[in-house]
Design an enzyme around this catalytic site. Structure first.
Site, short mmCIF file in Angstrom:
data_model
loop_
_atom_site.label_atom_id
_atom_site.label_comp_id
_atom_site.label_asym_id
_atom_site.label_seq_id
_atom_site.Cartn_x
_atom_site.Cartn_y
_atom_site.Cartn_z
N SER A 67 0.79 -1.11 0.07
CA SER A 67 -0.09 0.03 -0.11
C SER A 67 0.97 1.29 0.21
CB SER A 67 -0.93 0.14 1.24
OG SER A 67 -1.65 -1.02 1.35
N1 SAH Z 1 -0.34 -4.81 3.82
C1 SAH Z 1 0.49 -5.14 2.68
C2 SAH Z 1 -0.60 -5.34 1.57
C3 SAH Z 1 -1.20 -6.27 1.14
S1 SAH Z 1 -2.19 -6.48 -0.35
C4 SAH Z 1 1.68 -4.65 2.58
O1 SAH Z 1 1.96 -3.72 3.40
O2 SAH Z 1 2.43 -5.13 1.85
C5 SAH Z 1 -3.25 -7.46 0.49
C6 SAH Z 1 -3.09 -8.73 0.75
O3 SAH Z 1 -4.13 -9.50 1.02
C7 SAH Z 1 -2.53 -9.74 -0.60
O4 SAH Z 1 -1.11 -10.18 -0.21
C8 SAH Z 1 -3.47 -10.88 -0.64
O5 SAH Z 1 -2.99 -12.14 -1.27
C9 SAH Z 1 -4.04 -10.91 0.80
N2 SAH Z 1 -5.44 -11.61 0.78
C10 SAH Z 1 -6.39 -11.48 -0.27
N3 SAH Z 1 -7.39 -12.17 0.39
C11 SAH Z 1 -7.08 -12.77 1.54
C12 SAH Z 1 -7.72 -13.68 2.46
N4 SAH Z 1 -8.91 -13.76 2.32
N5 SAH Z 1 -6.93 -13.77 3.73
C13 SAH Z 1 -5.88 -13.30 3.73
N6 SAH Z 1 -5.13 -12.61 2.88
C14 SAH Z 1 -5.72 -12.27 1.80
#
Ligand code: SAH
Length: 217
Positions: A67
């Site tokens: 993000s």
């Molecule tokens: N906070 C992260 C950004 C993550 S993007 C950072 O700082 O890098 C969102 C993430 O959520 C992705 O890696 C995706 O694979 C994950 N995601 C999507 N659906 C999910 C679920 N049901 N449970 C856990 N993670 C999930």
């Protein structure tokens, strides 16, 4: 982990904190300090290190993104952390938000559905010395019942609505921050559990990748 380390990217981080965060209204001094400390360049692919502190999200592989710094700060500030909390994070991704939470809360439990991302984030955080994070692979929309209750819950991918499982796993007076809405863009919502109800505050528009899961998309 209190020191501000010169690692070749300190100036970029301090500029990020000043221009992207403080001047846009992020006030919590602990959040600003954590974002100055955590070496964001180590959470992006090597070829993107020079852009790590830029004012936009970046790809981290597997079709996911880290993000934008302002969004991380805004969501973290909304969690009102003082260092005593147990936090659930849904969507570990690169582990950058996880590291910020680990700096500011007592304990973090983070769930990711893509095993490789979880593993890489786990290695990254342990090499940085964090010992208060538990990494889990699975569907975060179901929460982690065996670790509940959580004082704070944060989703870093978008949800159509807040899953009941998460509401049930939130401690009294706990806070959830999550992007809620359609696949294109969402509203950042903050919910505080108070007695038998929830107080809802809207923090503005945002764009996140979708959560894929039972209570997701
Ligand atoms: N906070 C992260 C950004 C993550 S993007 C950072 O700082 O890098 C969102 C993430 O959520 C992705 O890696 C995706 O694979 C994950 N995601 C999507 N659906 C999910 C679920 N049901 N449970 C856990 N993670 C999930």
């Amino acid at each position: 982990m209190n020191e501000l380390r010169e690692d070749g990217f300190l100036k970029e981080r301090l500029d990020m904190v000043e221009y992207q965060l403080r001047r846009r209204g992020i006030r919590d001094p602990r959040v600003l300090a954590a974002m100055a400390r955590v070496p964001r360049h180590l959470f992006v692919p090597p070829q993107l290190r020079g852009e790590a502190c830029a004012d936009y999200p970046l790809p981290i592989g597997a079709g996911q993104t880290i993000s934008q710094p302002y969004i991380v700060a805004r969501m973290t500030e909304a969690l009102e952390l003082n260092g005593t909390e147990k936090v659930l994070e849904i969507g570990t991704g690169s582990g950058y938000q996880t590291a910020i939470l680990a700096e500011l809360a007592r304990e973090v439990c983070t769930v990711e559905r893509i095993p490789e991302l979880s593993e890489e984030a786990g290695e990254r955080l342990s090499s940085l010395g964090y010992t208060n994070v538990r990494f889990l692979v699975g569907d975060g929309t179901l929460g982690v019942p065996e670790e509940a209750p959580f004082d704070r819950i944060i989703a870093t991918a978008s949800l159509p609505r807040i899953p009941n499982a998460l509401l049930a796993q939130l401690a009294d007076y706990g806070i959830i921050v999550a992007p809620i809405g359609g696949r294109g863009f969402q509203r950042l919502l903050k919910l505080r559990k108070s007695g038998d109800g929830f107080e809802e505050i809207e923090l503005g528009e945002c764009r996140f990748v979708p959560i894929i899961g039972k209570e997701g998309w």
